[in-house]
Motif scaffolding. Structure first.
Motif, PDB file in Angstrom:
ATOM      1  N   ILE A 116       0.918  -1.513  -0.140  1.00 34.10           N
ATOM      2  CA  ILE A 116      -0.154   0.316   0.165  1.00 34.10           C
ATOM      3  C   ILE A 116       0.613   0.410  -0.237  1.00 34.10           C
ATOM      4  O   ILE A 116       2.288   1.119   0.671  1.00 34.10           O
ATOM      5  N   GLU A 117       0.253   1.848  -0.703  1.00 30.58           N
ATOM      6  CA  GLU A 117       0.712   3.701  -0.625  1.00 30.58           C
ATOM      7  C   GLU A 117       0.470   4.779   0.257  1.00 30.58           C
ATOM      8  O   GLU A 117      -0.583   4.764   0.834  1.00 30.58           O
ATOM      9  N   GLN A 118       1.436   5.168   0.497  1.00 27.52           N
ATOM     10  CA  GLN A 118       0.547   6.516   1.950  1.00 27.52           C
ATOM     11  C   GLN A 118      -0.037   7.047   1.050  1.00 27.52           C
ATOM     12  O   GLN A 118      -0.123   7.888   0.151  1.00 27.52           O
ATOM     13  N   ASP A 119      -0.773   7.494   2.465  1.00 29.41           N
ATOM     14  CA  ASP A 119      -2.650   8.586   2.033  1.00 29.41           C
ATOM     15  C   ASP A 119      -2.266   9.736   2.690  1.00 29.41           C
ATOM     16  O   ASP A 119      -2.902   8.995   4.328  1.00 29.41           O
ATOM     17  N   THR A 120      -1.853  10.912   2.430  1.00 27.48           N
ATOM     18  CA  THR A 120      -2.118  11.482   3.778  1.00 27.48           C
ATOM     19  C   THR A 120      -2.912  12.223   4.157  1.00 27.48           C
ATOM     20  O   THR A 120      -3.222  12.702   4.932  1.00 27.48           O
ATOM     21  N   ALA A 121      -4.298  12.474   3.543  1.00 25.75           N
ATOM     22  CA  ALA A 121      -5.163  12.558   3.453  1.00 25.75           C
ATOM     23  C   ALA A 121      -5.939  11.556   4.625  1.00 25.75           C
ATOM     24  O   ALA A 121      -6.724  11.811   5.719  1.00 25.75           O
ATOM     25  N   LYS A 122      -5.446  10.681   4.570  1.00 24.84           N
ATOM     26  CA  LYS A 122      -5.691   8.939   5.375  1.00 24.84           C
ATOM     27  C   LYS A 122      -4.976   8.334   6.017  1.00 24.84           C
ATOM     28  O   LYS A 122      -4.872   7.402   5.636  1.00 24.84           O
ATOM     29  N   LYS A 123      -4.008   8.623   7.424  1.00 22.71           N
ATOM     30  CA  LYS A 123      -3.246   8.550   7.518  1.00 22.71           C
ATOM     31  C   LYS A 123      -2.673   7.427   8.507  1.00 22.71           C
ATOM     32  O   LYS A 123      -2.356   6.885   8.772  1.00 22.71           O
ATOM     33  N   TYR A 124      -4.376   7.358   8.766  1.00 23.92           N
ATOM     34  CA  TYR A 124      -4.505   6.370  10.376  1.00 23.92           C
ATOM     35  C   TYR A 124      -5.067   4.761   9.540  1.00 23.92           C
ATOM     36  O   TYR A 124      -5.753   4.761   8.108  1.00 23.92           O
ATOM     37  N   VAL A 125      -4.187   3.614   9.693  1.00 21.42           N
ATOM     38  CA  VAL A 125      -3.860   2.288   8.949  1.00 21.42           C
ATOM     39  C   VAL A 125      -4.283   0.947  10.146  1.00 21.42           C
ATOM     40  O   VAL A 125      -3.599   1.404  10.539  1.00 21.42           O
ATOM     41  N   SER A 126      -5.998   0.600   9.846  1.00 19.33           N
ATOM     42  CA  SER A 126      -6.388  -0.622  11.037  1.00 19.33           C
ATOM     43  C   SER A 126      -6.283  -1.635   9.754  1.00 19.33           C
ATOM     44  O   SER A 126      -6.672  -1.377   8.921  1.00 19.33           O
TER      45      SER A 126
END
Length: 218
Positions: free
Chosen positions: A150-160
């Protein structure tokens, strides 16, 4: 032949549905579920198909649907499947690359839970199709065992990461603030909630189970 991408719009709270007009120029098929047809119209998009019992649609709205939607699948309110499942049955029949669902979160929790587990069940049955549920704050996807990037998403930075149906065995996370290696995550565990990517690209893998990934805004 290129496999299509299908966008399904359900009748969830309008304030939680992203601006669909941003997708006008994207080569996708649009399916409206009951009241979701109106949401597609309001975005200036012509839906390809309308699915549901349309019990929440006014007479004037129904006339618009009959006039502007080329394919309508209308069902009686008394049925075993939800309108969303009927839309998914149509969508998987198109052999798509990806199905993106809007308007399926927020509002009634029973609808949200049913939709989330429905998508997980369909991922099991159709492993080659990518499934996502998207609202203004979250992107939910479902994954089967293997190695994933997965690539970093600065808008949706939290990953669960949430196990679905059963425990997830052998979960490994790399490129994350809180890494894991070959870990078993029990059903109902909150161990993998609110992680973050610390690199541009992250990887996760697991050996057994079904994993729901939720990417969220603050």
């Amino acid at each position: 032949m290129t496999k299509p991408i299908i966008h399904i719009v359900a009748g969830g709270p309008r304030n939680l549905i992203p601006d669909l007009s941003l997708f006008i120029d994207h080569p996708v098929l649009w399916a409206g579920v009951d009241h979701g047809v109106r949401t597609i119209f309001q975005a200036g998009i012509a839906p390809h198909v309308a699915v549901g019992d349309f019990d929440s649609i006014s007479k004037e709205e129904w006339q618009q649907i009959e006039k502007k939607v080329p394919a309508i699948h209308k069902f009686r309110p008394e049925k075993d499947e939800t309108d969303m499942e009927l839309a998914l049955l149509w969508a998987v029949g198109q052999t798509p690359e990806k199905i993106v669902i809007f308007g399926a979160t927020g509002g009634r929790l029973d609808h949200f839970m049913a939709n989330a587990f429905l998508v997980a069940a369909y991922k099991q049955k159709y492993p080659d199709i990518m499934f996502e549920l998207i609202d203004t704050n979250n992107t939910i996807s479902v994954w089967l065992p293997g190695m994933h990037t997965i690539e970093q998403d600065t808008a949706k930075k939290y990953v669960s990461f949430i196990p679905v149906f059963n425990e997830v065995i052998g979960l490994t996370l790399s490129g994350f603030k809180y890494p894991l290696r070959n870990h078993t995550v029990p059903l109902g565990s909150s161990l993998c909630v609110s992680n973050e990517l610390i690199r541009q690209t992250g990887h996760f893998s697991f050996e057994k189970g079904i994993l729901m990934m939720i990417r969220s805004m603050d």
